[in-house]
Design an enzyme around this catalytic site. Sequence first.
Site, PDB file in Angstrom:
ATOM      1  N   TYR A   1     -15.128  -3.000  16.330  1.00 19.95           N
ATOM      2  CA  TYR A   1     -14.600  -3.694  17.505  1.00 19.95           C
ATOM      3  C   TYR A   1     -14.996  -2.938  18.791  1.00 19.95           C
TER       4      TYR A   1
ATOM      5  N   PHE B   1       0.829  -1.214   0.000  1.00 21.48           N
ATOM      6  CA  PHE B   1       0.000   0.000   0.000  1.00 21.48           C
ATOM      7  C   PHE B   1       0.871   1.275   0.000  1.00 21.48           C
TER       8      PHE B   1
ATOM      9  N   PRO C   1     -18.168  -4.604  10.873  1.00 18.37           N
ATOM     10  CA  PRO C   1     -17.753  -5.081  12.204  1.00 18.37           C
ATOM     11  C   PRO C   1     -16.929  -4.052  12.979  1.00 18.37           C
TER      12      PRO C   1
ATOM     13  N   GLU D   1       5.256  -7.256   7.652  1.00 20.45           N
ATOM     14  CA  GLU D   1       3.904  -7.704   7.964  1.00 20.45           C
ATOM     15  C   GLU D   1       3.279  -6.539   8.722  1.00 20.45           C
TER      16      GLU D   1
ATOM     17  N   TYR E   1       2.507  -6.953  16.489  1.00 23.38           N
ATOM     18  CA  TYR E   1       2.937  -6.094  15.372  1.00 23.38           C
ATOM     19  C   TYR E   1       3.806  -4.949  15.874  1.00 23.38           C
ATOM     20  N   SER E   2       3.278  -4.184  16.843  1.00 20.35           N
ATOM     21  CA  SER E   2       4.032  -2.995  17.265  1.00 20.35           C
ATOM     22  C   SER E   2       5.327  -3.387  17.974  1.00 20.35           C
TER      23      SER E   2
ATOM     24  N   THR F   1       6.085   2.933  12.553  1.00 26.39           N
ATOM     25  CA  THR F   1       4.717   3.277  12.947  1.00 26.39           C
ATOM     26  C   THR F   1       4.684   3.978  14.304  1.00 26.39           C
ATOM     27  N   ASP F   2       3.623   4.760  14.528  1.00 27.75           N
ATOM     28  CA  ASP F   2       3.446   5.382  15.853  1.00 27.75           C
ATOM     29  C   ASP F   2       3.037   4.347  16.902  1.00 27.75           C
ATOM     30  N   GLU F   3       2.666   3.127  16.452  1.00 28.12           N
ATOM     31  CA  GLU F   3       2.168   2.128  17.412  1.00 28.12           C
ATOM     32  C   GLU F   3       3.268   1.653  18.364  1.00 28.12           C
TER      33      GLU F   3
ATOM     34  N   ASN G   1      -2.512   5.373   7.951  1.00 27.32           N
ATOM     35  CA  ASN G   1      -2.656   5.887   6.584  1.00 27.32           C
ATOM     36  C   ASN G   1      -3.980   5.438   5.969  1.00 27.32           C
TER      37      ASN G   1
ATOM     38  N   SER H   1       7.152  -5.939  17.177  1.00 27.33           N
ATOM     39  CA  SER H   1       8.136  -6.303  16.136  1.00 27.33           C
ATOM     40  C   SER H   1       8.661  -5.047  15.436  1.00 27.33           C
ATOM     41  N   LYS H   2       7.802  -4.046  15.255  1.00 27.02           N
ATOM     42  CA  LYS H   2       8.273  -2.795  14.634  1.00 27.02           C
ATOM     43  C   LYS H   2       9.202  -2.047  15.605  1.00 27.02           C
TER      44      LYS H   2
ATOM     45  N   LEU I   1      -9.166  -0.984   8.445  1.00 27.10           N
ATOM     46  CA  LEU I   1     -10.509  -0.454   8.740  1.00 27.10           C
ATOM     47  C   LEU I   1     -11.215   0.176   7.535  1.00 27.10           C
TER      48      LEU I   1
HETATM   49  P1  NAD Z   1       1.388  -3.595   3.337  1.00 27.97           P
HETATM   50  O1  NAD Z   1       1.068  -4.792   4.179  1.00 27.97           O
HETATM   51  O2  NAD Z   1       0.343  -3.017   2.455  1.00 27.97           O
HETATM   52  O3  NAD Z   1       2.644  -3.925   2.390  1.00 27.97           O
HETATM   53  C1  NAD Z   1       3.758  -4.624   2.857  1.00 27.97           C
HETATM   54  C2  NAD Z   1       4.585  -5.033   1.645  1.00 27.97           C
HETATM   55  O4  NAD Z   1       5.749  -5.740   2.127  1.00 27.97           O
HETATM   56  C3  NAD Z   1       3.851  -5.977   0.683  1.00 27.97           C
HETATM   57  O5  NAD Z   1       4.060  -5.569  -0.651  1.00 27.97           O
HETATM   58  C4  NAD Z   1       4.494  -7.329   0.957  1.00 27.97           C
HETATM   59  O6  NAD Z   1       4.499  -8.177  -0.192  1.00 27.97           O
HETATM   60  C5  NAD Z   1       5.906  -6.916   1.356  1.00 27.97           C
HETATM   61  N1  NAD Z   1       6.547  -7.938   2.206  1.00 27.97           N
HETATM   62  C6  NAD Z   1       6.037  -8.538   3.303  1.00 27.97           C
HETATM   63  N2  NAD Z   1       6.918  -9.430   3.796  1.00 27.97           N
HETATM   64  C7  NAD Z   1       8.017  -9.373   3.001  1.00 27.97           C
HETATM   65  C8  NAD Z   1       9.266 -10.034   2.995  1.00 27.97           C
HETATM   66  N3  NAD Z   1       9.555 -10.967   3.919  1.00 27.97           N
HETATM   67  N4  NAD Z   1      10.173  -9.720   2.035  1.00 27.97           N
HETATM   68  C9  NAD Z   1       9.887  -8.784   1.100  1.00 27.97           C
HETATM   69  N5  NAD Z   1       8.700  -8.130   1.039  1.00 27.97           N
HETATM   70  C10 NAD Z   1       7.782  -8.419   1.980  1.00 27.97           C
HETATM   71  O7  NAD Z   1       1.955  -2.520   4.370  1.00 27.97           O
HETATM   72  P2  NAD Z   1       1.818  -0.927   4.337  1.00 27.97           P
HETATM   73  O8  NAD Z   1       0.569  -0.557   5.030  1.00 27.97           O
HETATM   74  O9  NAD Z   1       2.097  -0.450   2.972  1.00 27.97           O
HETATM   75  O10 NAD Z   1       3.025  -0.541   5.308  1.00 27.97           O
HETATM   76  C11 NAD Z   1       4.342  -0.329   4.791  1.00 27.97           C
HETATM   77  C12 NAD Z   1       5.268   0.029   5.944  1.00 27.97           C
HETATM   78  O11 NAD Z   1       4.792   1.200   6.595  1.00 27.97           O
HETATM   79  C13 NAD Z   1       5.363  -1.051   7.012  1.00 27.97           C
HETATM   80  O12 NAD Z   1       6.685  -1.113   7.461  1.00 27.97           O
HETATM   81  C14 NAD Z   1       4.449  -0.549   8.126  1.00 27.97           C
HETATM   82  O13 NAD Z   1       4.875  -1.014   9.383  1.00 27.97           O
HETATM   83  C15 NAD Z   1       4.621   0.947   7.976  1.00 27.97           C
HETATM   84  N6  NAD Z   1       3.471   1.762   8.416  1.00 27.97           N
HETATM   85  C16 NAD Z   1       2.209   1.494   7.963  1.00 27.97           C
HETATM   86  C17 NAD Z   1       1.169   2.329   8.356  1.00 27.97           C
HETATM   87  C18 NAD Z   1      -0.247   2.113   7.855  1.00 27.97           C
HETATM   88  O14 NAD Z   1      -1.151   2.834   8.264  1.00 27.97           O
HETATM   89  N7  NAD Z   1      -0.488   1.177   6.950  1.00 27.97           N
HETATM   90  C19 NAD Z   1       1.402   3.413   9.222  1.00 27.97           C
HETATM   91  C20 NAD Z   1       2.717   3.646   9.654  1.00 27.97           C
HETATM   92  C21 NAD Z   1       3.749   2.826   9.236  1.00 27.97           C
HETATM   93  P1  TYD Z   2      -6.591  -0.986  11.549  1.00 29.10           P
HETATM   94  O1  TYD Z   2      -7.001  -0.422  10.226  1.00 29.10           O
HETATM   95  O2  TYD Z   2      -6.409  -2.465  11.664  1.00 29.10           O
HETATM   96  O3  TYD Z   2      -5.292  -0.203  12.008  1.00 29.10           O
HETATM   97  P2  TYD Z   2      -4.495  -0.248  13.445  1.00 29.10           P
HETATM   98  O4  TYD Z   2      -5.029  -1.341  14.273  1.00 29.10           O
HETATM   99  O5  TYD Z   2      -3.081  -0.495  13.020  1.00 29.10           O
HETATM  100  O6  TYD Z   2      -4.717   1.109  14.036  1.00 29.10           O
HETATM  101  O7  TYD Z   2      -7.691  -0.578  12.617  1.00 29.10           O
HETATM  102  C1  TYD Z   2      -8.001   0.782  12.864  1.00 29.10           C
HETATM  103  C2  TYD Z   2      -8.985   0.823  14.025  1.00 29.10           C
HETATM  104  O8  TYD Z   2     -10.211   0.222  13.590  1.00 29.10           O
HETATM  105  C3  TYD Z   2      -8.530   0.020  15.221  1.00 29.10           C
HETATM  106  O9  TYD Z   2      -8.925   0.703  16.406  1.00 29.10           O
HETATM  107  C4  TYD Z   2      -9.280  -1.293  15.110  1.00 29.10           C
HETATM  108  C5  TYD Z   2     -10.577  -0.885  14.429  1.00 29.10           C
HETATM  109  N1  TYD Z   2     -11.191  -1.909  13.537  1.00 29.10           N
HETATM  110  C6  TYD Z   2     -12.542  -2.252  13.691  1.00 29.10           C
HETATM  111  O10 TYD Z   2     -13.258  -1.719  14.560  1.00 29.10           O
HETATM  112  N2  TYD Z   2     -13.074  -3.187  12.843  1.00 29.10           N
HETATM  113  C7  TYD Z   2     -12.325  -3.795  11.878  1.00 29.10           C
HETATM  114  O11 TYD Z   2     -12.869  -4.678  11.148  1.00 29.10           O
HETATM  115  C8  TYD Z   2     -10.950  -3.428  11.728  1.00 29.10           C
HETATM  116  C9  TYD Z   2     -10.097  -4.067  10.679  1.00 29.10           C
HETATM  117  C10 TYD Z   2     -10.427  -2.467  12.593  1.00 29.10           C
END
Ligand code: NAD
Ligand code: TYD
Length: 354
Positions: A217, A17, A215, A90, A160-161, A135-137, A190, A163-164, A200
């Site tokens: 939570y 993403f 759904p 992940e 998750y958090s 991540t901020d988590e 994001n 591991s990050k 979500l």
């Molecule tokens: P995502 O799950 O959409 O994408 C992760 C990508 O990493 C995928 O393309 C997947 O194929 C690849 N990947 C996973 N395991 C791999 C491996 N072992 N080797 C090579 N590639 C691998 O994640 P995202 O939401 O785009 O997040 C990207 C980064 O930003 C992550 O590090 C996440 O922790 C961080 N982040 C995400 C958010 C958010 O809101 N999504 C917010 C802050 C930080």
């Molecule tokens: P999510 O998008 O999984 O991001 P994060 O847990 O990393 O913040 O979830 C955002 C918020 O939405 C979180 O408080 C959990 C809640 N949530 C639901 O209530 N229902 C859902 O089906 C999902 C995926 C998340």
Amino acid sequence: MNLVSMKKILITGGAGFIGSHVIRLFVNKYPEYTIVNLDALTYAGNLENLRDIENAPNYSFVKGDITDESFINQLFTDHSFEAVIHLAAESHVDRSILDPLSFVKTNVIGTAVLLNAAKRSWKDMEGKLFYHVSTDEVYGSLGETGFFTEETSYDPRSPYSASKASSDHLVSAYYHTYGLPMVISNCSNNYGSHQFPEKLLPLMINNIVHSKPLPVYGKGENVRDWLWVNDHARAIDVIFHQGRLGETYNIGGFNEWKNIDIVHLLCSIMDKKLGRADGESAKLITYVKDRAGHDMRYAIDATKLNKELGWEPSLQFEEGMDKTIDWYLANEGWIQSVTSGSYKQYYEQQYTSR
Ligand code: NAD
Ligand code: TYD
């Protein structure tokens, strides 16, 4: 930092993403850079996300796993990268509750393998950069007031958090121990196009379209700070080029929402777009069992990034939501393709009889 000489950049996780938005920005804005996208194409990675730039002369894709040490070392030897922007991970909290070890493997071991490969190949550290996207988590959970700053202590609470956080500490350790030039950014939630519909917003948008239960939570009172993904990519661009080595930058939208309020907003925008009666989609809202260890509130103070580097979000949330919903409505084929395979089993495991 001066990265004018920087030409060859490895971006990991570029088929995901956020990664796909970062790649698009760099490939289009910096034709003088060579961008290599390394991605394992897990369930979350999709080359469809990059169709518009896949033939750009300064872009190439390599399929591979960041935990595969010999493969990663060889990649660094073959390419002589000058910088890494590391996004591969992940990324979904609910999946980390189901399968924590895969998060440790990719996020902790994978990051360590990349750091080590960079250290091995960068005999001269001058002009090099390892940019770690986090991540901020990692900061844990806030009460009703206060913000995460760069000085907030780490207190991760989900697999998750944790591991990050661990990967952030490794990046910092390589800086202090080996002098590996690095920068870390910690961003809030994001939203935008191409987000996998386990998170979500796209999950709710998809379920509203198909009139499936929404759904929520617990009581839906948990708060997240939402940022448009393109604004995150812009922040990464600014920090990559102007951030100070060894520093952390928080990135956030100054845009806090309770989950239930966001779901109501989505329902009302989509009632209009889908020609439904006002209030129809909201009838789909279903409160379900809370997530284990559910963090109550995240809120980022992004003052440092604003004051030092002049970054600020470009888009109001309602406008960003509108664009995002329009993208999902116009790209039903994308949703179908990413939800057709293993997503069905995940959805059943996660939501049936919850
Ligand atoms: P995502 O799950 O959409 O994408 C992760 C990508 O990493 C995928 O393309 C997947 O194929 C690849 N990947 C996973 N395991 C791999 C491996 N072992 N080797 C090579 N590639 C691998 O994640 P995202 O939401 O785009 O997040 C990207 C980064 O930003 C992550 O590090 C996440 O922790 C961080 N982040 C995400 C958010 C958010 O809101 N999504 C917010 C802050 C930080
Ligand atoms: P999510 O998008 O999984 O991001 P994060 O847990 O990393 O913040 O979830 C955002 C918020 O939405 C979180 O408080 C959990 C809640 N949530 C639901 O209530 N229902 C859902 O089906 C999902 C995926 C998340």
